[in-house]
Design a protein around this motif. Structure first.
Motif, mmCIF file in Angstrom:
data_model
loop_
_atom_site.group_PDB
_atom_site.id
_atom_site.type_symbol
_atom_site.label_atom_id
_atom_site.label_comp_id
_atom_site.label_asym_id
_atom_site.label_seq_id
_atom_site.Cartn_x
_atom_site.Cartn_y
_atom_site.Cartn_z
ATOM 1 N N SER A 38 -16.717 7.458 -3.850
ATOM 2 C CA SER A 38 -16.755 7.135 -2.486
ATOM 3 C C SER A 38 -17.340 8.066 -1.594
ATOM 4 O O SER A 38 -17.768 7.934 -0.665
ATOM 5 C CB SER A 38 -15.095 6.764 -2.086
ATOM 6 O OG SER A 38 -14.440 7.779 -2.362
ATOM 7 N N ALA A 39 -17.048 9.373 -1.827
ATOM 8 C CA ALA A 39 -17.517 10.562 -1.018
ATOM 9 C C ALA A 39 -18.887 10.692 -1.262
ATOM 10 O O ALA A 39 -19.604 10.906 -0.278
ATOM 11 C CB ALA A 39 -16.757 11.764 -1.578
ATOM 12 N N ILE A 40 -19.500 10.510 -2.426
ATOM 13 C CA ILE A 40 -21.047 10.551 -2.542
ATOM 14 C C ILE A 40 -21.776 9.469 -1.889
ATOM 15 O O ILE A 40 -22.640 9.477 -1.219
ATOM 16 C CB ILE A 40 -21.329 10.532 -4.091
ATOM 17 C CG1 ILE A 40 -20.586 11.786 -4.698
ATOM 18 C CG2 ILE A 40 -22.867 10.410 -4.349
ATOM 19 C CD1 ILE A 40 -21.121 12.080 -6.247
ATOM 20 N N THR A 41 -20.930 8.059 -1.866
ATOM 21 C CA THR A 41 -21.517 6.963 -1.149
ATOM 22 C C THR A 41 -21.601 7.451 0.421
ATOM 23 O O THR A 41 -22.607 7.193 1.048
ATOM 24 C CB THR A 41 -20.672 5.812 -1.343
ATOM 25 O OG1 THR A 41 -20.757 5.351 -2.726
ATOM 26 C CG2 THR A 41 -21.343 4.651 -0.568
ATOM 27 N N TYR A 42 -20.490 7.998 0.863
ATOM 28 C CA TYR A 42 -20.494 8.181 2.373
ATOM 29 C C TYR A 42 -21.619 9.308 2.413
ATOM 30 O O TYR A 42 -22.555 9.216 3.726
ATOM 31 C CB TYR A 42 -19.071 8.946 2.423
ATOM 32 C CG TYR A 42 -19.240 9.254 4.125
ATOM 33 C CD1 TYR A 42 -18.513 8.580 5.198
ATOM 34 C CD2 TYR A 42 -19.391 10.650 4.560
ATOM 35 C CE1 TYR A 42 -18.179 8.883 6.364
ATOM 36 C CE2 TYR A 42 -19.381 10.725 6.009
ATOM 37 C CZ TYR A 42 -18.697 10.046 6.706
ATOM 38 O OH TYR A 42 -18.694 10.237 7.996
#
Length: 271
Positions: A38-42
């Motif tokens: 989720s953080a890499i997507t952001y």
């Protein structure tokens, strides 16, 4: 390519070198295992690392639409396609093409919120006053507000309330959310529909506006959220052994009467 040489493409998203793959400047070898999906997507979309709260909210966003089952046109399209073309790629492509203005995508809602929110900020009016004027104009033009209403839920959409509580807990609730809720209250009052809910797609869109995503990015994230469910449906269909899914006659009403070709050809001027 040497410095100063004109380039065809300029990107800040990623770079592949002999040493590593770099995502927004960070080495992939360092990101993997240290930063959640989720953080890499952001990071990929927004260009900066999220705060822990933003990362947790991204996880919620990516988990919020996982599967609509056979009630979603994209699921039906995917399963129908793979029944004649047993390919995961074909099924996913069919499902993605079924996301749009009337199904799944929060893009239109996000655009409405972002546009009207910016207009309110420039208006000099109070939030409630501006919301009332906006609703009055929309109703006069007979325009609906995207993100309002649900075929089952009345007064409260529990999914939207859950999203709201998480957004507040993670520190990603802000003025854009308050604005959209003010528009919702004004619309309930003007239409005399106190049971009209602010639905989950509307709440998702408002949260993503507050987080800085563009309407087009919201559409992509909504599609990404449905991929696990689609994979499971497509896999189930491919393993079912059923070939060439058709709409059964019991579900079809044929609306054209029988016609006389010979007479109609004469009437149309054919020799």
């Amino acid at each position: 390519m040497t410095k100063g040489t004109p380039s065809h493409w300029v990107t800040g998203v990623s770079e592949i070198t002999t040493q590593d793959i770099f995502i927004r400047g960070y080495a992939m070898s360092e990101l993997v295992g240290a930063v959640p999906f989720s953080a890499i997507t952001y990071l990929l979309i927004r260009g900066e690392l999220p705060t822990p709260g933003q990362s947790r909210m991204m996880d919620v966003i990516l988990s919020s639409i996982l599967d609509y089952g056979l009630q979603k046109s994209g699921t039906l399209a995917a399963r129908a396609v793979v029944s004649v073309n047993p390919s995961m790629t074909a099924g996913l492509s069919a499902a993605v093409l079924a996301a749009g203005q009337h199904a799944l995508s929060p893009e239109d809602t996000g655009r409405f919120i972002a546009t009207t929110f910016a207009a309110w900020k420039e208006s000099g009016r109070s939030m409630d006053e501006a919301a009332a004027v906006l609703v009055q104009d929309l109703r006069a033009a007979m325009r609906r507000v995207p993100g309002f209403g649900h075929q089952v839920f009345r007064h409260v959409d529990p999914r939207a309330e859950r999203l709201k509580s998480i957004a507040k807990a993670e520190g990603v609730w802000g003025e854009a959310n308050e604005w959209y809720e003010a528009v919702h209250r004004a619309f309930q009052l003007a239409s005399n529909k106190p049971d009209l809910v602010l639905n989950d797609v509307g709440m998702l869109a408002a949260i993503m506006v507050q987080m800085g995503f563009t309407p087009e990015e919201m559409c992509g994230l909504a599609i990404l959220s449905t991929v696990p469910g689609l994979i499971s449906h497509i896999s189930e269909e491919m393993q079912s052994g059923i070939r060439n899914r058709l709409v059964p006659d019991s579900h079809v009403e044929y609306a054209s009467p029988r016609r006389d070709l010979a007479n109609d050809l004469v009437d149309a001027g054919w020799q």
